[in-house]
Design a protein around this motif. Sequence first.
Motif, PDB file in Angstrom:
ATOM      1  N   UNK A   1       0.844  -1.198   0.000  1.00 13.43           N
ATOM      2  CA  UNK A   1       0.000   0.000   0.000  1.00 13.43           C
ATOM      3  C   UNK A   1       0.880   1.250   0.000  1.00 13.43           C
ATOM      4  N   UNK A   2       0.522   2.205  -0.830  1.00 18.93           N
ATOM      5  CA  UNK A   2       1.216   3.495  -0.851  1.00 18.93           C
ATOM      6  C   UNK A   2       0.181   4.598  -0.692  1.00 18.93           C
ATOM      7  N   UNK A   3       0.409   5.480   0.280  1.00 22.09           N
ATOM      8  CA  UNK A   3      -0.525   6.571   0.529  1.00 22.09           C
ATOM      9  C   UNK A   3       0.239   7.867   0.734  1.00 22.09           C
ATOM     10  N   UNK A   4      -0.423   8.961   0.479  1.00 21.93           N
ATOM     11  CA  UNK A   4       0.150  10.276   0.758  1.00 21.93           C
ATOM     12  C   UNK A   4      -0.818  11.028   1.659  1.00 21.93           C
ATOM     13  N   UNK A   5      -0.327  11.483   2.809  1.00 26.23           N
ATOM     14  CA  UNK A   5      -1.136  12.225   3.766  1.00 26.23           C
ATOM     15  C   UNK A   5      -0.655  13.662   3.823  1.00 26.23           C
ATOM     16  N   UNK A   6      -1.557  14.575   4.121  1.00 27.81           N
ATOM     17  CA  UNK A   6      -1.192  15.985   4.211  1.00 27.81           C
ATOM     18  C   UNK A   6      -0.432  16.292   5.491  1.00 27.81           C
ATOM     19  N   UNK A   7      -0.685  15.511   6.533  1.00 24.29           N
ATOM     20  CA  UNK A   7      -0.086  15.788   7.836  1.00 24.29           C
ATOM     21  C   UNK A   7       0.069  14.505   8.631  1.00 24.29           C
ATOM     22  N   UNK A   8       1.060  14.483   9.503  1.00 21.97           N
ATOM     23  CA  UNK A   8       1.243  13.362  10.415  1.00 21.97           C
ATOM     24  C   UNK A   8       0.019  13.175  11.309  1.00 21.97           C
ATOM     25  N   UNK A   9      -0.703  14.252  11.540  1.00 21.84           N
ATOM     26  CA  UNK A   9      -1.922  14.175  12.347  1.00 21.84           C
ATOM     27  C   UNK A   9      -2.920  13.165  11.800  1.00 21.84           C
ATOM     28  N   UNK A  10      -2.886  12.938  10.502  1.00 24.38           N
ATOM     29  CA  UNK A  10      -3.843  12.032   9.869  1.00 24.38           C
ATOM     30  C   UNK A  10      -3.450  10.563  10.010  1.00 24.38           C
ATOM     31  N   UNK A  11      -2.227  10.301  10.463  1.00 26.08           N
ATOM     32  CA  UNK A  11      -1.720   8.933  10.462  1.00 26.08           C
ATOM     33  C   UNK A  11      -2.515   7.971  11.347  1.00 26.08           C
ATOM     34  N   UNK A  12      -2.801   8.296  12.621  1.00 25.12           N
ATOM     35  CA  UNK A  12      -3.557   7.337  13.442  1.00 25.12           C
ATOM     36  C   UNK A  12      -4.915   6.977  12.849  1.00 25.12           C
ATOM     37  N   UNK A  13      -5.630   7.972  12.348  1.00 22.80           N
ATOM     38  CA  UNK A  13      -6.955   7.718  11.766  1.00 22.80           C
ATOM     39  C   UNK A  13      -6.831   6.899  10.484  1.00 22.80           C
ATOM     40  N   UNK A  14      -5.838   7.229   9.677  1.00 23.71           N
ATOM     41  CA  UNK A  14      -5.634   6.469   8.436  1.00 23.71           C
ATOM     42  C   UNK A  14      -5.420   4.991   8.745  1.00 23.71           C
ATOM     43  N   UNK A  15      -4.591   4.693   9.735  1.00 22.82           N
ATOM     44  CA  UNK A  15      -4.305   3.303  10.071  1.00 22.82           C
ATOM     45  C   UNK A  15      -5.506   2.596  10.676  1.00 22.82           C
ATOM     46  N   UNK A  16      -6.319   3.337  11.429  1.00 24.80           N
ATOM     47  CA  UNK A  16      -7.555   2.739  11.958  1.00 24.80           C
ATOM     48  C   UNK A  16      -8.508   2.393  10.819  1.00 24.80           C
ATOM     49  N   UNK A  17      -8.652   3.307   9.866  1.00 25.42           N
ATOM     50  CA  UNK A  17      -9.520   3.054   8.711  1.00 25.42           C
ATOM     51  C   UNK A  17      -8.988   1.891   7.885  1.00 25.42           C
ATOM     52  N   UNK A  18      -7.671   1.850   7.731  1.00 18.38           N
ATOM     53  CA  UNK A  18      -7.045   0.766   6.971  1.00 18.38           C
ATOM     54  C   UNK A  18      -7.334  -0.580   7.633  1.00 18.38           C
ATOM     55  N   UNK A  19      -7.185  -0.618   8.959  1.00 18.53           N
ATOM     56  CA  UNK A  19      -7.425  -1.855   9.693  1.00 18.53           C
ATOM     57  C   UNK A  19      -8.887  -2.268   9.583  1.00 18.53           C
ATOM     58  N   UNK A  20      -9.803  -1.305   9.685  1.00 22.18           N
ATOM     59  CA  UNK A  20     -11.235  -1.608   9.601  1.00 22.18           C
ATOM     60  C   UNK A  20     -11.582  -2.235   8.249  1.00 22.18           C
ATOM     61  N   UNK A  21     -11.054  -1.635   7.197  1.00 26.10           N
ATOM     62  CA  UNK A  21     -11.354  -2.122   5.839  1.00 26.10           C
ATOM     63  C   UNK A  21     -10.790  -3.516   5.639  1.00 26.10           C
ATOM     64  N   UNK A  22      -9.547  -3.747   6.078  1.00 26.83           N
ATOM     65  CA  UNK A  22      -8.917  -5.033   5.820  1.00 26.83           C
ATOM     66  C   UNK A  22      -9.413  -6.143   6.745  1.00 26.83           C
ATOM     67  N   UNK A  23      -9.890  -5.776   7.924  1.00 24.17           N
ATOM     68  CA  UNK A  23     -10.488  -6.786   8.800  1.00 24.17           C
ATOM     69  C   UNK A  23     -11.857  -7.211   8.285  1.00 24.17           C
ATOM     70  N   UNK A  24     -12.478  -6.287   7.527  1.00 20.04           N
ATOM     71  CA  UNK A  24     -13.819  -6.588   7.011  1.00 20.04           C
ATOM     72  C   UNK A  24     -13.775  -7.444   5.751  1.00 20.04           C
ATOM     73  N   UNK A  25     -12.581  -7.482   5.104  1.00 14.32           N
ATOM     74  CA  UNK A  25     -12.469  -8.247   3.857  1.00 14.32           C
ATOM     75  C   UNK A  25     -12.371  -9.739   4.147  1.00 14.32           C
TER      76      UNK A  25
END
Length: 246
Positions: free
Chosen positions: A222-246
């Motif tokens: 996976x390759x992603x670009x975030x505007x700020x480090x602030x977005x990192x925890x939420x991005x990883x939570x969303x990533x985990x949610x999506x991949x756990x649901x698959x």
Amino acid sequence: MNQQTLILDLDDTLIHCSKYFIKSKNQFAEQMQDWFDFLSKDEILQKQLEIDVKNVDKHGLHSSLYPESLVLTYKYFCVKYGRALKKSEIELVRRVGQEVFELEVQPFPYVYDVLDSLQEDGHQLYLFTGGDKKNQRRKINQLGLDHYFVDRVFIHEHKNSTTLKKLLNRIECEKKSTWMVGNSLKTDVKPAIELGINAIHIPSEFEWSYNIIDLEIEPSGTFAELESLLQLPVYLRDYAFIHEAI
């Protein structure tokens, strides 16, 4: 929560760095214009950049190379225009460069909150930073970042695929759950993609041109670009949610 292995860059990802060099280079260029009033600031800075990047490519990211690049730039223009080299001027130029490594560095204002969130979410945090150990340790200790990384700090003067691979072999992580997070396309993102792990690019407000490259390799992870480090925890939570649901 799907726990991940996070390998974080330091300079311009967690803490300010490039802005100090920009200020230093401007100070150097203004001093040079006192001695070479016919040179433009851009001419001076372009030659310094050329010398600096060449030295870093050859010798790595040791802190001694930056002051030396200023001295070599001064010497270049002295030779080119027939100006006598002066020991006092060389020492003044070198001092301008050395002062960058004596400043009290500043973290990005939200860094501790982000690192706390990543720890609370159960992620394993590693620090992978380019530079010499003395200077990088100075910054890590000054800002209390040992609290988050403990003995999981890796400092290399050459920050590339070879040194990242050594880190990955040492920590024995799974590629699909391992991420390199940083601002540099050259020393953070490209090595991660070459080694098949995930990568997150967080562009810096002030970016050293050395770090800017074209990515000519297709990511297998996976390759992603975030505007700020602030977005990192939420991005990883969303990533985990999506991949756990698959």
